[in-house]
Design an enzyme around this catalytic site. Sequence first.
Site, PDB file in Angstrom:
ATOM      1  N   TRP A 165       0.811  -1.227   0.000  1.00 28.29           N
ATOM      2  CA  TRP A 165       0.000   0.000   0.000  1.00 28.29           C
ATOM      3  C   TRP A 165       0.841   1.271   0.000  1.00 28.29           C
ATOM      4  O   TRP A 165       0.321   2.355  -0.191  1.00 28.29           O
ATOM      5  CB  TRP A 165      -0.896   0.027   1.255  1.00 28.29           C
ATOM      6  N   ASN A 166       2.134   1.183   0.255  1.00 33.40           N
ATOM      7  CA  ASN A 166       2.858   2.416   0.604  1.00 33.40           C
ATOM      8  C   ASN A 166       3.141   3.322  -0.587  1.00 33.40           C
ATOM      9  O   ASN A 166       3.261   4.529  -0.434  1.00 33.40           O
ATOM     10  CB  ASN A 166       4.140   2.097   1.379  1.00 33.40           C
ATOM     11  N   PRO A 170      -3.938  -6.239  -5.279  1.00 38.12           N
ATOM     12  CA  PRO A 170      -3.408  -5.073  -4.562  1.00 38.12           C
ATOM     13  C   PRO A 170      -3.604  -5.235  -3.057  1.00 38.12           C
ATOM     14  O   PRO A 170      -4.361  -6.098  -2.606  1.00 38.12           O
ATOM     15  CB  PRO A 170      -4.266  -3.915  -5.097  1.00 38.12           C
ATOM     16  N   SER A 171      -2.944  -4.378  -2.316  1.00 34.69           N
ATOM     17  CA  SER A 171      -3.043  -4.429  -0.853  1.00 34.69           C
ATOM     18  C   SER A 171      -4.484  -4.204  -0.397  1.00 34.69           C
ATOM     19  O   SER A 171      -5.234  -3.413  -0.981  1.00 34.69           O
ATOM     20  CB  SER A 171      -2.147  -3.355  -0.243  1.00 34.69           C
ATOM     21  N   GLY A 199       6.471  -6.324  -0.672  1.00 40.50           N
ATOM     22  CA  GLY A 199       5.830  -6.207   0.635  1.00 40.50           C
ATOM     23  C   GLY A 199       6.789  -6.601   1.735  1.00 40.50           C
ATOM     24  O   GLY A 199       8.016  -6.543   1.563  1.00 40.50           O
ATOM     25  N   GLU A 234      10.554  -8.327  -3.491  1.00 41.59           N
ATOM     26  CA  GLU A 234      11.108  -7.018  -3.114  1.00 41.59           C
ATOM     27  C   GLU A 234      10.528  -6.721  -1.745  1.00 41.59           C
ATOM     28  O   GLU A 234       9.377  -6.306  -1.626  1.00 41.59           O
ATOM     29  CB  GLU A 234      10.709  -5.941  -4.133  1.00 41.59           C
ATOM     30  N   CYS A 257      10.160   1.789   1.421  1.00 42.08           N
ATOM     31  CA  CYS A 257      11.052   0.639   1.642  1.00 42.08           C
ATOM     32  C   CYS A 257      12.488   1.102   1.843  1.00 42.08           C
ATOM     33  O   CYS A 257      13.229   0.518   2.618  1.00 42.08           O
ATOM     34  CB  CYS A 257      10.951  -0.367   0.501  1.00 42.08           C
TER      35      CYS A 257
HETATM   36  P1  NAD Z   1       2.633  -7.043   3.202  1.00 47.75           P
HETATM   37  O1  NAD Z   1       3.626  -8.051   2.765  1.00 47.75           O
HETATM   38  O2  NAD Z   1       1.941  -7.209   4.492  1.00 47.75           O
HETATM   39  O3  NAD Z   1       1.467  -6.949   2.096  1.00 47.75           O
HETATM   40  C1  NAD Z   1       1.789  -6.847   0.732  1.00 47.75           C
HETATM   41  C2  NAD Z   1       0.831  -7.733  -0.041  1.00 47.75           C
HETATM   42  O4  NAD Z   1       1.005  -9.097   0.355  1.00 47.75           O
HETATM   43  C3  NAD Z   1      -0.626  -7.390   0.223  1.00 47.75           C
HETATM   44  O5  NAD Z   1      -1.328  -7.438  -0.988  1.00 47.75           O
HETATM   45  C4  NAD Z   1      -1.063  -8.489   1.179  1.00 47.75           C
HETATM   46  O6  NAD Z   1      -2.438  -8.776   1.157  1.00 47.75           O
HETATM   47  C5  NAD Z   1      -0.262  -9.658   0.681  1.00 47.75           C
HETATM   48  N1  NAD Z   1      -0.072 -10.723   1.671  1.00 47.75           N
HETATM   49  C6  NAD Z   1      -0.029 -10.623   3.023  1.00 47.75           C
HETATM   50  N2  NAD Z   1       0.187 -11.841   3.583  1.00 47.75           N
HETATM   51  C7  NAD Z   1       0.269 -12.724   2.573  1.00 47.75           C
HETATM   52  C8  NAD Z   1       0.521 -14.123   2.493  1.00 47.75           C
HETATM   53  N3  NAD Z   1       0.703 -14.878   3.590  1.00 47.75           N
HETATM   54  N4  NAD Z   1       0.606 -14.708   1.279  1.00 47.75           N
HETATM   55  C9  NAD Z   1       0.450 -13.982   0.155  1.00 47.75           C
HETATM   56  N5  NAD Z   1       0.190 -12.641   0.160  1.00 47.75           N
HETATM   57  C10 NAD Z   1       0.107 -12.019   1.351  1.00 47.75           C
HETATM   58  O7  NAD Z   1       3.352  -5.632   3.105  1.00 47.75           O
HETATM   59  P2  NAD Z   1       2.709  -4.187   3.337  1.00 47.75           P
HETATM   60  O8  NAD Z   1       2.486  -3.957   4.770  1.00 47.75           O
HETATM   61  O9  NAD Z   1       1.577  -3.989   2.402  1.00 47.75           O
HETATM   62  O10 NAD Z   1       3.887  -3.241   2.810  1.00 47.75           O
HETATM   63  C11 NAD Z   1       4.920  -2.756   3.613  1.00 47.75           C
HETATM   64  C12 NAD Z   1       6.178  -3.558   3.394  1.00 47.75           C
HETATM   65  O11 NAD Z   1       6.506  -3.561   1.996  1.00 47.75           O
HETATM   66  C13 NAD Z   1       7.391  -2.986   4.083  1.00 47.75           C
HETATM   67  O12 NAD Z   1       8.107  -4.029   4.680  1.00 47.75           O
HETATM   68  C14 NAD Z   1       8.208  -2.372   2.938  1.00 47.75           C
HETATM   69  O13 NAD Z   1       9.586  -2.286   3.199  1.00 47.75           O
HETATM   70  C15 NAD Z   1       7.888  -3.299   1.827  1.00 47.75           C
HETATM   71  N6  NAD Z   1       8.134  -2.695   0.517  1.00 47.75           N
HETATM   72  C16 NAD Z   1       9.243  -3.094  -0.181  1.00 47.75           C
HETATM   73  C17 NAD Z   1       9.545  -2.506  -1.399  1.00 47.75           C
HETATM   74  C18 NAD Z   1      10.780  -2.911  -2.166  1.00 47.75           C
HETATM   75  O14 NAD Z   1      10.900  -2.558  -3.337  1.00 47.75           O
HETATM   76  N7  NAD Z   1      11.703  -3.632  -1.565  1.00 47.75           N
HETATM   77  C19 NAD Z   1       8.695  -1.519  -1.929  1.00 47.75           C
HETATM   78  C20 NAD Z   1       7.563  -1.150  -1.197  1.00 47.75           C
HETATM   79  C21 NAD Z   1       7.289  -1.747   0.033  1.00 47.75           C
END
Ligand code: NAD
Length: 499
Positions: free
Chosen positions: A170-171, A195-196, A244, A266, A300
């Site tokens: 979502w960020n 999507p988130s 994520g 990522e 991130c």
């Molecule tokens: P998150 O991993 O909780 O959620 C991201 C997506 O994964 C969502 O769509 C969510 O529903 C899904 N998801 C959650 N649990 C799952 C599972 N068990 N199996 C499959 N899908 C699942 O992350 P968030 O809170 O939405 O985002 C924040 C995180 O993302 C931070 O850690 C940030 O550093 C990271 N991030 C990394 C980058 C990068 O390029 N490295 C870029 C943006 C954000």
Amino acid sequence: MTLPGGWPGETFVPAGPGHPPPMHTVAQLIGGVWGAGGDGGEFVVHDPSDSSPVTSAPVATADEVGKAVDAARGVAAQWAATPAAQRAAALHAAADAVEAAADELARVTTAEMGKPLGDARGGVEAGVGTLRQYAELAPLRGGRTLLGEPAAIDYLMPQPRGVVAAITPWNDPVAVSCGLLGAALVTGNVVLYKPSERTPATGWLLARALDQALPPGVLSLLTGGPEVGAALAAQEVDVVAHVGSTATGRAIAAAAARTGAKLLLENGGSDPLVVDGDVDPGWAAAQAALGSFANAGQICVAVERIYVHRDVAEDFVDALVERAATLRVGPGLEPGTELGPLVDRRHRDRVHGQVTAAVAEGARLRAGGTLPDGPGAFYPATVVSDCRHEMALVREETFGPVAPVVVVDSFSEGLRCAADSPYGLAATVLTGSMSHAQRACRELPVGTVKVNAVFGGAPGGAAHPRRASGQGYGYGPELLDEFSATKMVHVAPPGGGHW
Ligand code: NAD
């Protein structure tokens, strides 16, 4: 059916007197049909600045996820056989549609996750730029021709991998999604986009814009929370691309190990900023404030921990505290807002818990660090001095507007601490010494090293995140390769001699 409360920690605000109805009602896209599915109930997203409901979206059932994958597989061969130039033209048309929807996309991003409107607009523009770059680059990337037997023909042929599951956070919802979706689609893959659960209407508006330019069924949209992502990652798809958190990335890696899907991850980071003893502390503080407080620290590659040389530490912290105090806090839609709310109160509790734990262990609160009264998930820009490298606030990803400062006695000590992390996303050093800069570039075990600027870089940048931060290219022209499978072809003349 409406599920009260969405996910743990969210407050359910019923529509009714005093509460306007949800601004957007999201529909799924399955097998080319908008509005398909919806048997899993609904969830409601609340504006993190005032808790008002802004979106209602369906929760995909496991059965709907399976059907979506089957339907996508059904059109995969046709899209793969579409000439590369035609796919690129479709992506350009998709970029036009996203551009036309930019205002609405930005407003909905802000309403759903809180970032200042100008930042949200910047994210949409970045996304459009990425779509156009991939549309230009993809048709130019062929395979190599090999030099074998003179009568034979030997070459490498890139082909689409097939069915891609793209699971996003979502960020920075538009920019991140445009990168994954654009690269996967233009290389001839069909995509299931999840999507988130924090930004479903943003994902829905984006999918609507992209779908206008694509043949039916090439893009699908599934909405819901972790269980929907998990159901998708467990399917027999060819690639799972996840941006994520690290914990989610690891769960997805376990699922992909069972299906054999290729993984692109990522994930989280705990990016260090090393401040050398020879820099202007005021300038360094401005860099640190930008790195720690932009998007309320929910980036991130935000600066998550600061190692400052003792010679400049005091002036640096004073200037950082001053910067933190001058940031204009408010709802993201309000003009002039520099610091919006965190994404929700559950996340705010996590951030605040890390800050209070550090203070209990001897760190000093120099700015912020208290929960404000009033609605929403606001958290002040926070500076914590006297931190130690071992503290969770320093070592873990905080993902909030918090700058923890550790004083070090030398640049070498700063580099050593910076390198000592389970994460390996990015790092910044501020120094006037060319040899210190060179050492940082060589020695830091991270994907991206920045010298004298916390953000920025030339277009087309791509890096391998390391360790807990993920694997594979998530950006740049190399992402086109990630979504392509290379086939080697050897064509010998028939009958052992002549054509
Ligand atoms: P998150 O991993 O909780 O959620 C991201 C997506 O994964 C969502 O769509 C969510 O529903 C899904 N998801 C959650 N649990 C799952 C599972 N068990 N199996 C499959 N899908 C699942 O992350 P968030 O809170 O939405 O985002 C924040 C995180 O993302 C931070 O850690 C940030 O550093 C990271 N991030 C990394 C980058 C990068 O390029 N490295 C870029 C943006 C954000």
